[in-house]
Design a protein around this motif. Sequence first.
Motif, PDB file in Angstrom:
ATOM      1  N   ARG A  27      27.643  83.470 110.230  1.00 35.90           N
ATOM      2  CA  ARG A  27      27.417  83.342 111.669  1.00 35.90           C
ATOM      3  C   ARG A  27      28.729  83.546 112.431  1.00 35.90           C
ATOM      4  O   ARG A  27      29.746  82.927 112.108  1.00 35.90           O
ATOM      5  N   VAL A  28      28.665  84.393 113.449  1.00 39.00           N
ATOM      6  CA  VAL A  28      29.787  84.597 114.365  1.00 39.00           C
ATOM      7  C   VAL A  28      29.399  83.973 115.700  1.00 39.00           C
ATOM      8  O   VAL A  28      28.445  84.421 116.339  1.00 39.00           O
ATOM      9  N   ILE A  29      30.121  82.940 116.102  1.00 37.91           N
ATOM     10  CA  ILE A  29      29.878  82.331 117.408  1.00 37.91           C
ATOM     11  C   ILE A  29      30.880  82.899 118.404  1.00 37.91           C
ATOM     12  O   ILE A  29      32.086  82.950 118.135  1.00 37.91           O
ATOM     13  N   ILE A  30      30.365  83.330 119.539  1.00 39.47           N
ATOM     14  CA  ILE A  30      31.199  83.869 120.617  1.00 39.47           C
ATOM     15  C   ILE A  30      31.082  82.925 121.813  1.00 39.47           C
ATOM     16  O   ILE A  30      29.987  82.705 122.334  1.00 39.47           O
ATOM     17  N   ILE A  31      32.189  82.365 122.233  1.00 42.03           N
ATOM     18  CA  ILE A  31      32.202  81.488 123.400  1.00 42.03           C
ATOM     19  C   ILE A  31      32.589  82.324 124.618  1.00 42.03           C
ATOM     20  O   ILE A  31      33.727  82.748 124.759  1.00 42.03           O
ATOM     21  N   GLY A  32      31.618  82.601 125.482  1.00 42.69           N
ATOM     22  CA  GLY A  32      31.897  83.359 126.697  1.00 42.69           C
ATOM     23  C   GLY A  32      31.224  84.714 126.712  1.00 42.69           C
ATOM     24  O   GLY A  32      31.323  85.485 125.745  1.00 42.69           O
ATOM     25  N   GLY A  33      30.525  84.993 127.824  1.00 43.74           N
ATOM     26  CA  GLY A  33      29.819  86.264 127.973  1.00 43.74           C
ATOM     27  C   GLY A  33      30.512  87.214 128.923  1.00 43.74           C
ATOM     28  O   GLY A  33      29.861  87.974 129.642  1.00 43.74           O
ATOM     29  N   GLY A  34      31.853  87.190 128.926  1.00 44.04           N
ATOM     30  CA  GLY A  34      32.622  88.119 129.743  1.00 44.04           C
ATOM     31  C   GLY A  34      32.809  89.451 129.034  1.00 44.04           C
ATOM     32  O   GLY A  34      32.120  89.765 128.056  1.00 44.04           O
ATOM     33  N   PHE A  35      33.773  90.228 129.496  1.00 48.75           N
ATOM     34  CA  PHE A  35      33.984  91.571 128.945  1.00 48.75           C
ATOM     35  C   PHE A  35      34.310  91.525 127.445  1.00 48.75           C
ATOM     36  O   PHE A  35      33.768  92.296 126.663  1.00 48.75           O
ATOM     37  N   GLY A  36      35.199  90.620 127.040  1.00 43.52           N
ATOM     38  CA  GLY A  36      35.580  90.549 125.640  1.00 43.52           C
ATOM     39  C   GLY A  36      34.449  90.075 124.749  1.00 43.52           C
ATOM     40  O   GLY A  36      34.175  90.675 123.706  1.00 43.52           O
ATOM     41  N   GLY A  37      33.792  88.996 125.147  1.00 45.87           N
ATOM     42  CA  GLY A  37      32.699  88.465 124.349  1.00 45.87           C
ATOM     43  C   GLY A  37      31.555  89.437 124.175  1.00 45.87           C
ATOM     44  O   GLY A  37      30.992  89.585 123.076  1.00 45.87           O
TER      45      GLY A  37
END
Length: 439
Positions: free
Chosen positions: A12-22
Amino acid sequence: MLLNRSERSFPRVIIIGGGFGGVEVARKLKDKEVEVLMIDRNNFHTFQPLMYQVATGTLAADAISFPIRKMFKSQSNFRFRMAEVIHIDKDKKEVQTSVGTYDYDYLVIASGATSNFFGNKEVAKYSLPMKSIQEALNIRSYVLQNLEEAVLRKNEADRQSFLNFVIVGGGPTGVELSGAIAEIQLHMLKKDYPELSEHEMNVYLVEGTGKVLAALSEKSSRDSEKYLKELGVKVMLNTQVTGYDGNIITFNNGESIATKTVIWGAGVMGQFPAGIHADYIERGNRIRTNGQCQVEGYDGVYAIGDVSAMITADTPRGLPGVAPAAQQQGGFVAKHIANILANKPNTENFKYFDKGSMATVGRNRAVVDMGKIHLNGFFAWLTWMFVHLLSIFGFRNKLVTFVNWTIKFLTKNSGIRLIIDKFERPEPESTKKDIVSES
């Protein structure tokens, strides 16, 4: 339903943040044998470069926002949770959120930045930041509220503080915002508020260094300052804010301005959940990473975008806080994780490719730097519009933005001048005292 670590078939890869990088990390992991979980306090991605147009009424908020779930509707390995991330536990490899705790194999912190008031609590209390859609809408409402208040005042002296608009920070946000507010003064004030004179309204841009757009070329800096002055913006260079009590803003040179509206764009600082040790935090509240975007001392944890500080020999001051840097880091991290899963070596460090910088200063005025190529004026403005239009997510958003820009270009009078939710700023202490003494 999200499975626990022992029940899952894939990491599982968790990404915190739905901005450009995420968003870029998630997109690049499509079709990879991983489970992608993105967590954000909002259920939408915001195209931040056009936030100032929401703040000044050119665009509606939904024109620069796009639902995250819709963005990834065709990506089968993607899941989303709208939540606040509270704490990162590096030992258990878990993130604690407002809707539950999730374990991870890899964690990407892409939580972005918030306004930095450099410890000035008074300024933080009374000024208006612009780092979110809600804050942009607050600015839109408050600017219009002050124009409405000015109409009610009988004499010019009483109106002045409602008609003085001060923008602090001479970067792209400050320059673009001050130019847009100046165009309200030039093209809208007489039509919507015939009781007011355009000469009563003043727009100030305050910059602590000796030039605006310091990150761009010298020519772009000079051109943008010239364009601002052509629009009537009063540019105050080498000037630092020392205080703002909600009625009067003061500066290090002894000057002051009576104003109800101070918009703060002078600095940003990283924002991220608890759990990152203070030893790994750099200036600007950013998380220190190595050259491969990994947080030092944290297994399987990456930080990208505005929240990261990649301090290396090649980038001693870190990377610029711009969307392309975050996107390129996102693509790099996704490839880095994919290589680990495929038992491929990760020997290369991240290298940022600067495609250029640009800023617009009102209608028909912009500056563009692309390597040794410099554009200004109308052709730079067209270039700026084209690049931003292509970058917006969603066909509908592109179409709505294009139509709005076209109408504004032809009429000089488009805009969403609605006060939907009246913004209530904290009452200044001096005003409270006056009210008490009068009673």
